[in-house]
Design a protein around this motif. Structure first.
Motif, PDB file in Angstrom:
ATOM      1  N   ASP A 209     115.250 -48.070 -32.503  1.00 19.45           N
ATOM      2  CA  ASP A 209     115.321 -47.061 -31.445  1.00 19.45           C
ATOM      3  C   ASP A 209     114.662 -47.593 -30.177  1.00 19.45           C
ATOM      4  N   SER A 210     115.152 -47.088 -29.039  1.00 19.81           N
ATOM      5  CA  SER A 210     114.562 -47.511 -27.751  1.00 19.81           C
ATOM      6  C   SER A 210     113.141 -46.999 -27.645  1.00 19.81           C
ATOM      7  N   PRO A 211     112.284 -47.681 -26.945  1.00 21.28           N
ATOM      8  CA  PRO A 211     110.892 -47.230 -26.796  1.00 21.28           C
ATOM      9  C   PRO A 211     110.817 -45.920 -26.033  1.00 21.28           C
ATOM     10  N   GLY A 212     109.838 -45.105 -26.376  1.00 21.37           N
ATOM     11  CA  GLY A 212     109.625 -43.844 -25.674  1.00 21.37           C
ATOM     12  C   GLY A 212     108.942 -44.072 -24.339  1.00 21.37           C
ATOM     13  N   LEU A 213     108.765 -42.971 -23.601  1.00 25.51           N
ATOM     14  CA  LEU A 213     108.144 -43.086 -22.279  1.00 25.51           C
ATOM     15  C   LEU A 213     106.687 -43.479 -22.369  1.00 25.51           C
ATOM     16  N   ASP A 214     106.055 -43.195 -23.536  1.00 23.92           N
ATOM     17  CA  ASP A 214     104.648 -43.530 -23.676  1.00 23.92           C
ATOM     18  C   ASP A 214     104.433 -44.905 -24.285  1.00 23.92           C
TER      19      ASP A 214
ATOM     20  N   ALA B 275     116.872 -41.967 -30.404  1.00 23.70           N
ATOM     21  CA  ALA B 275     117.852 -41.838 -29.318  1.00 23.70           C
ATOM     22  C   ALA B 275     118.086 -40.391 -28.939  1.00 23.70           C
ATOM     23  N   GLY B 276     118.068 -39.490 -29.905  1.00 20.46           N
ATOM     24  CA  GLY B 276     118.297 -38.075 -29.626  1.00 20.46           C
ATOM     25  C   GLY B 276     117.197 -37.484 -28.766  1.00 20.46           C
ATOM     26  N   ASP B 277     115.945 -37.868 -29.046  1.00 20.42           N
ATOM     27  CA  ASP B 277     114.835 -37.365 -28.236  1.00 20.42           C
ATOM     28  C   ASP B 277     114.907 -37.878 -26.810  1.00 20.42           C
TER      29      ASP B 277
ATOM     30  N   SER C 208     117.402 -35.862 -24.902  1.00 18.40           N
ATOM     31  CA  SER C 208     116.863 -34.538 -24.595  1.00 18.40           C
ATOM     32  C   SER C 208     115.872 -34.606 -23.442  1.00 18.40           C
ATOM     33  N   LEU C 209     115.040 -35.647 -23.440  1.00 16.12           N
ATOM     34  CA  LEU C 209     114.070 -35.815 -22.360  1.00 16.12           C
ATOM     35  C   LEU C 209     114.760 -36.041 -21.031  1.00 16.12           C
ATOM     36  N   THR C 210     115.822 -36.833 -21.030  1.00 18.95           N
ATOM     37  CA  THR C 210     116.566 -37.106 -19.793  1.00 18.95           C
ATOM     38  C   THR C 210     117.167 -35.836 -19.233  1.00 18.95           C
TER      39      THR C 210
ATOM     40  N   LEU D 198     114.455 -33.727 -17.684  1.00 18.37           N
ATOM     41  CA  LEU D 198     114.031 -34.257 -16.392  1.00 18.37           C
ATOM     42  C   LEU D 198     115.056 -33.974 -15.300  1.00 18.37           C
ATOM     43  N   LEU D 199     116.315 -34.107 -15.651  1.00 18.16           N
ATOM     44  CA  LEU D 199     117.375 -33.809 -14.683  1.00 18.16           C
ATOM     45  C   LEU D 199     117.351 -32.340 -14.286  1.00 18.16           C
ATOM     46  N   ALA D 200     117.117 -31.481 -15.277  1.00 19.96           N
ATOM     47  CA  ALA D 200     117.051 -30.048 -14.991  1.00 19.96           C
ATOM     48  C   ALA D 200     115.875 -29.731 -14.070  1.00 19.96           C
ATOM     49  N   GLU D 201     114.734 -30.380 -14.311  1.00 18.11           N
ATOM     50  CA  GLU D 201     113.573 -30.153 -13.472  1.00 18.11           C
ATOM     51  C   GLU D 201     113.813 -30.654 -12.044  1.00 18.11           C
TER      52      GLU D 201
END
Length: 265
Positions: free
Chosen positions: A12-17, A23-25, A28-30, A33-36
């Motif tokens: 899996d790709s590394p998280g933001l931290d 990949a699903g998380d 969801s995070l993207t 962020l787009l919504a914000e």
């Protein structure tokens, strides 16, 4: 079959931290962020619209204030004209009723109005626009008008005596006052002529004195007035009396003296 090495295993790709995130998380995070970002953009647009409305409101208020100020100026002008008309009518009525035989060769002034003590005192107490018309527009005697204007501005430019008994102008004071009146540096000849006009117009009200501070300094000439005379220049007691009308430069000011005749300059 040989098991795939760890290098070949999907990860899996590394998280933001910095840790690995599924990949699903990440998706969801993207989206979050787009919504914000979209919400922030809409908030900024709403704030911009509010600011524009407020600016328009301020502009409208400024326009109203300017209009009100113009209206106030118009009302003040109308009020001043009305007062002048009323005072003129009252003065003329009293002049008609006065017994002119009691004052030989003098124009009767209405009750409560004193005769002037000098031509300077007389012209300083008349309506300035009419004085300007008489000396500048009708007879090309600008320096006479300048002398009257400078004398009336003594609170700004003259020096008060230490005991408060009077005021005096030096030539430097006169030059400063003329600079303010003209809006530019006066010529030396203009200063000299206005000085002479103050002496001529002032009569007994204006006296020329010489003062020497030290032995090595040249004595300075002073134009002096006592405080009662200086304050009398600001009384405006002849406004509305029409004493300058059709005078041709020869104006009687009431009482026995003074009789203003042939003022040059």
């Amino acid at each position: 079959m040989t098991a795939p090495s760890s290098a070949d295993s999907p990860r899996d790709s590394p998280g933001l931290d910095g840790t690995d995130a599924p990949a699903g998380d990440q998706s969801s995070l993207t989206k979050r962020l787009l919504a914000e970002c979209q919400q922030l953009r809409e908030t900024v647009e709403d704030q911009q619209e509010i600011i524009e409305k407020q600016q328009q409101t301020i502009t409208d208020q400024v326009s109203r204030i300017n209009a009100l100020e113009d209206r106030v100026d118009d009302l003040e002008d109308d009020s001043e004209k009305t007062r002048d008309i009323a005072r003129s009518a009252s003065a003329k009525a009293e002049q008609v009723a006065a017994d002119t035989d009691q004052q030989e060769d003098a124009e009767q002034l209405p009750q409560g109005v004193d005769p002037s003590s000098s031509p300077l005192d007389f012209f300083a107490n008349c309506q300035q626009s009419k004085v300007k018309e008489l000396f500048v527009e009708q007879s090309n005697r600008a320096n006479t008008y300048r002398a009257i204007c400078v004398a009336k501005r003594w609170p700004e430019f003259a020096q008060r005596r230490t005991d408060g008994s009077g005021i005096f102008f030096t030539r430097d004071h006169l030059e400063t006052a003329l600079t303010a009146h003209l809006g530019k540096q006066p010529h030396r000849q203009t200063i000299h002529r206005v000085w002479d006009q103050l002496v001529e117009l002032g009569g007994d009200d204006v006296r020329v004195k010489r003062r020497q501070v030290g032995r090595k300094q040249e004595p300075k000439e002073l134009l002096t007035m006592d405080m009662d005379t200086a304050e009398g220049l600001l009384d405006s007691q002849y406004l509305g009396l029409d004493l300058l009308e059709a005078t041709g430069g020869k104006t009687r000011t009431g009482g026995v003296t003074p009789v203003v005749t042939e003022v040059t300059g």
